[in-house]
Write an enzyme that holds these catalytic residues in place. Structure first.
Site, PDB file in Angstrom:
ATOM      1  N   HIS A 242       1.007  -1.306  -0.068  1.00 46.82           N
ATOM      2  CA  HIS A 242       0.104   0.097   0.022  1.00 46.82           C
ATOM      3  C   HIS A 242       1.031   1.158  -0.021  1.00 46.82           C
ATOM      4  CE1 HIS A 242      -3.770  -1.978   0.259  1.00 46.82           C
ATOM      5  NE2 HIS A 242      -3.539  -2.870   1.557  1.00 46.82           N
TER       6      HIS A 242
ATOM      7  N   ARG B  82       6.634  -5.501   3.398  1.00 44.48           N
ATOM      8  CA  ARG B  82       5.249  -6.280   3.052  1.00 44.48           C
ATOM      9  C   ARG B  82       5.297  -6.306   1.720  1.00 44.48           C
ATOM     10  NH1 ARG B  82      -0.503  -4.441   5.357  1.00 44.48           N
ATOM     11  NH2 ARG B  82       0.193  -2.449   4.352  1.00 44.48           N
TER      12      ARG B  82
ATOM     13  N   GLU C  17      -6.435 -11.785   7.610  1.00 43.73           N
ATOM     14  CA  GLU C  17      -7.171 -10.498   7.494  1.00 43.73           C
ATOM     15  C   GLU C  17      -8.527 -10.827   7.114  1.00 43.73           C
ATOM     16  OE1 GLU C  17      -4.859  -7.437   5.220  1.00 43.73           O
ATOM     17  OE2 GLU C  17      -3.915  -9.206   4.450  1.00 43.73           O
TER      18      GLU C  17
ATOM     19  N   ASP D 203      -7.969  -4.580   8.183  1.00 39.81           N
ATOM     20  CA  ASP D 203      -8.312  -5.573   7.283  1.00 39.81           C
ATOM     21  C   ASP D 203      -9.119  -6.588   7.990  1.00 39.81           C
ATOM     22  OD1 ASP D 203      -8.338  -4.786   4.491  1.00 39.81           O
ATOM     23  OD2 ASP D 203      -6.038  -5.093   4.600  1.00 39.81           O
TER      24      ASP D 203
END
Length: 273
Positions: free
Chosen positions: A46, A71, A146, A172
């Site tokens: 992200h 990540r 998640e 999430d």
């Protein structure tokens, strides 16, 4: 002793303070790495960046001695192996929903005969002389739980051979399990979410792996350590920058009695010229 500081701290029974980078800039990475975190991960999923930013950010953090990780965007072998080749010691993989996906993730993390990672540690081989099969026991595979499906399969996922831990992203996890009833966000206080977050820690402990949690504040992170979490992320570069800037601006406004400047393009109360 492990060359991965996270593993060393865990072996000593100590929690890991983890930082988070979403701004694609080596200087901000260097600044964050100098602040005393045990480990820092770059958010390729992200964050406002791609692999071309990741490599110089890793290089900028090297002098600090902080353990670097990432990540990745998804369960995809190319980016997982490329992040490892850049020097990542810890990989967080999002949206792991089944034991089969967890096993697939683990296989991408390690060289044969323990996995299917391809050999080519371009930067890692320079930054870590002697890089090779020994890294199978040094790199950490952290799977993100998640979704409702992931929670339903939590025990099987946590029992996956070679998986080192579960990384919980509360935003999430809330979206994925509460059917839109609760807004996403960190530092959950709802009893049902606290129960779920604590349950994940207990399942990790039962299976001999580590529980990791993304937090918004140091206070919540410390509380999570008491619940059995072994690594806590406290906020991240974007939120820390915004928070510090907002606090500075507010303090100035309070001291001088001045009002906030109108937004760019806004029309004054007296009318536009």
């Amino acid at each position: 002793m492990s060359i991965n500081k996270v593993k060393t701290l865990w072996a000593e029974g100590k929690p890991v303070l983890h930082g988070w980078l979403s701004i694609g800039n080596p200087f901000t990475a260097e600044i964050m790495a100098a602040q005393g975190y045990d480990a820092i991960s770059i958010d390729i999923q992200h964050g406002a960046l791609d692999y071309s930013a990741v490599l110089p950010m890793f290089q900028a953090m090297r002098a600090s001695g902080v353990t670097i990780g990432a990540r990745v965007p998804w369960l995809e072998p190319g980016i997982i192996m490329k992040a490892l080749d850049a020097g990542a010691m810890n990989i967080i993989c999002p949206m792991i929903n089944t034991a089969e996906q967890a096993a697939e993730f683990v296989s991408y993390m390690r060289y044969p005969p323990h996995g299917q990672r391809s050999f080519g540690p371009t930067r890692a081989g320079v930054a870590l002389p002697g890089y090779g099969l020994r890294m199978n026991s040094e790199v950490l595979a952290l799977a993100m739980i998640e979704t409702a499906e992931g929670v339903a399969n939590l025990d099987a996922i946590a029992a996956t051979p070679g998986l080192d831990g579960i990384y919980v992203g509360p935003a999430d996890l809330t979206l994925g399990t509460q059917e839109g009833r609760l807004a996403p966000g960190f530092d959950r206080e709802e009893p049902e979410m606290i129960e779920l977050i604590q349950h994940i820690a207990m399942v990790c402990e039962k299976n001999g792996i580590k529980a990791c949690l993304h937090c918004g504040t140091p206070e919540y992170a410390a509380k999570a350590i008491g619940w059995g979490y072994s690594l806590t992320t406290v906020s991240g570069d974007t939120r820390l920058l915004a928070g510090a800037a907002a606090a500075s601006v507010k303090r100035f406004r309070d001291l001088t009695g001045t009002q906030e400047a109108p937004a760019a393009g806004a029309v004054s109360k007296g009318g536009a010229y």
